[in-house]
Design an enzyme around this catalytic site. Structure first.
Site, PDB file in Angstrom:
ATOM      1  NE  ARG A 200     -14.058 -26.688  29.685  1.00 21.33           N
ATOM      2  CZ  ARG A 200     -14.743 -27.801  29.941  1.00 21.33           C
ATOM      3  NH1 ARG A 200     -14.152 -28.772  30.634  1.00 21.33           N
ATOM      4  NH2 ARG A 200     -15.969 -27.966  29.508  1.00 21.33           N
TER       5      ARG A 200
ATOM      6  CB  ILE B 286     -19.656 -22.205  29.278  1.00 22.72           C
ATOM      7  CG1 ILE B 286     -18.802 -21.048  29.806  1.00 22.72           C
ATOM      8  CG2 ILE B 286     -21.086 -21.741  29.026  1.00 22.72           C
ATOM      9  CD1 ILE B 286     -19.301 -20.440  31.091  1.00 22.72           C
TER      10      ILE B 286
ATOM     11  CB  VAL C 112     -21.455  -1.494  36.833  1.00 23.73           C
ATOM     12  CG1 VAL C 112     -20.317  -0.635  37.382  1.00 23.73           C
ATOM     13  CG2 VAL C 112     -21.071  -2.970  36.864  1.00 23.73           C
TER      14      VAL C 112
ATOM     15  CB  CYS D  54     -11.579 -20.192  27.293  1.00 28.68           C
ATOM     16  SG  CYS D  54     -12.902 -21.265  27.884  1.00 28.68           S
TER      17      CYS D  54
ATOM     18  CG  ASP E 149     -19.036 -25.160  22.419  1.00 28.46           C
ATOM     19  OD1 ASP E 149     -18.338 -25.718  23.271  1.00 28.46           O
ATOM     20  OD2 ASP E 149     -19.245 -23.932  22.424  1.00 28.46           O
TER      21      ASP E 149
ATOM     22  N   GLY F  91     -14.671 -19.305  23.366  1.00 20.70           N
ATOM     23  CA  GLY F  91     -15.942 -18.811  22.859  1.00 20.70           C
ATOM     24  C   GLY F  91     -17.057 -19.819  23.007  1.00 20.70           C
ATOM     25  CD  GLU F  92     -22.399 -20.541  24.441  1.00 19.62           C
ATOM     26  OE1 GLU F  92     -23.495 -21.127  24.550  1.00 19.62           O
ATOM     27  OE2 GLU F  92     -22.064 -19.585  25.174  1.00 19.62           O
TER      28      GLU F  92
END
Length: 353
Positions: free
Chosen positions: A54, A57, A295, A2, A105, A81-82
């Protein structure tokens, strides 16, 4: 990923335009929802702006959009974040009498601050950068996770503190902040990066990892709440077999808890030891094939795609390969530097955080 931004302090001209400009600069970080809130403080003399983009997730419902506030409006937060252990913290907070209206969260962060205030950092496991307004104490708390996985930049001027997930958002609000810091350039040329808290701009600094800053009555204080225990011998009384088992248990638990998501997710896979081990452990905790992304380069001598493909085939992942051509770097370099906020010395170290 985010994006957060905002400012606190003296009122600025055209605040809505300023906030919209910061939000637009962060749009790529959060396409799912936009939130802007402007609050007058001190009978209109000061102002607080909270801007959020936002990427949903956890708890994809609109009720979890930000800025988020408590029912009485006493606490407000924007968060990037998380929090990996949010489920355990939520259960603990419910046991202490807190009531939740979302499964996010973000709300856990709000209630954790309400319960433990700044002592909550000792309980958080995650990657995060957030801004939390405490209206009762008239304080703005800006915080960053212990190892700085999530970025947060500060621009402090006369009677005004601005912050953002990316330097580009700060520059969109204050173009005069583009004064080059020659000491930062010298450090980049010496070390191939700019050590924090310095950046390549004189007026802009990084909030250090494992730190929080508190704005109160126009003054800003910064406190470090975490330092790695790098001088502690944690294995002195542990035999090698026990240490190995304990390490694998911790690694497995770390992977499992990071897979908490209400949106599709995957893993970057290079074919090296670290990413291959993570993908291997992810397959233990998923009933569906893990999505993996690699990649590589068209020049086979420099490409790791064959190694990644062997791992993907072994664990039967849903694998996607992206091949970068020589022209791709030069064509996208301005955009990459703008989002990164500074130069980077080799392509493989570039990542969004």
């Amino acid at each position: 990923m985010c994006g957060i931004a905002g400012w606190i302090g003296r009122r600025v001209e055209k605040p809505q335009d300023r906030a919209a400009g910061m939000s637009n600069a962060l749009q790529h970080r959060g396409p799912d929802a936009e939130g802007i809130e402007l609050l007058d403080l001190n009978t209109g003399e000061d102002q607080l702006a909270l801007v959020h983009r936002r990427l949903a997730i956890i708890d994809l419902n609109a009720d979890s959009n930000q800025p988020m506030q408590t029912e009485d409006g006493r606490l407000r937060i924007i968060f990037n974040g998380e929090i990996y252990n949010y489920i355990e913290l939520r259960e603990e907070l419910i046991g202490l009498g807190h009531r939740f209206r979302t499964r996010s969260d973000t709300e856990v962060l709000l209630r954790a601050y309400d319960q433990w205030r700044l002592a909550m950092f000792d309980r958080l496991s995650g990657m995060f950068a957030f801004a939390l307004w405490d209206a009762q104490r008239r304080e703005l708390i800006l915080a960053r996770d212990p190892f700085g996985k999530k970025p947060l930049y500060l621009m402090q001027g006369r009677n005004l503190l601005s912050f953002a997930s990316e330097i580009s958002a700060l520059l969109s609000a204050q173009p005069d902040g583009q004064q080059l810091d020659l000491d930062g350039v010298r450090e980049y040329l010496t070390w191939r990066y700019v050590p924090g808290p310095r950046t390549l701009f004189k007026q802009i600094r990084k909030l250090n990892p494992g730190s929080y800053a508190v704005w109160s009555q126009g003054e800003v204080t910064e406190t470090r709440y975490y330092a790695p225990p790098d001088q502690t011998d944690l294995t002195a009384d542990i035999d090698p077999g026990t240490a190995k088992r304990r390490f694998l248990e911790l690694l497995d638990r770390s992977v499992e808890i990071r897979m908490r998501s209400d949106a599709p997710f995957g893993a970057f896979l290079s074919g090296g030891l670290d990413s291959s081990a993570i993908v291997a452990l992810m397959t233990r905790h998923s009933d569906n094939p893990i999505r993996t992304f690699s990649v590589g380069f068209s020049e086979q001598a420099y490409s790791e795609l064959p190694f990644a493909r062997r791992v993907a085939d072994h664990f039967k992942t849903d694998h996607c390969e992206i091949v970068i051509q020589a022209d791709d770097l030069m064509n996208h370099l301005p955009k990459m530097v703008r989002h990164r906020g500074h130069l980077f010395h080799k392509v493989r170290t570039f990542q969004f955080t």
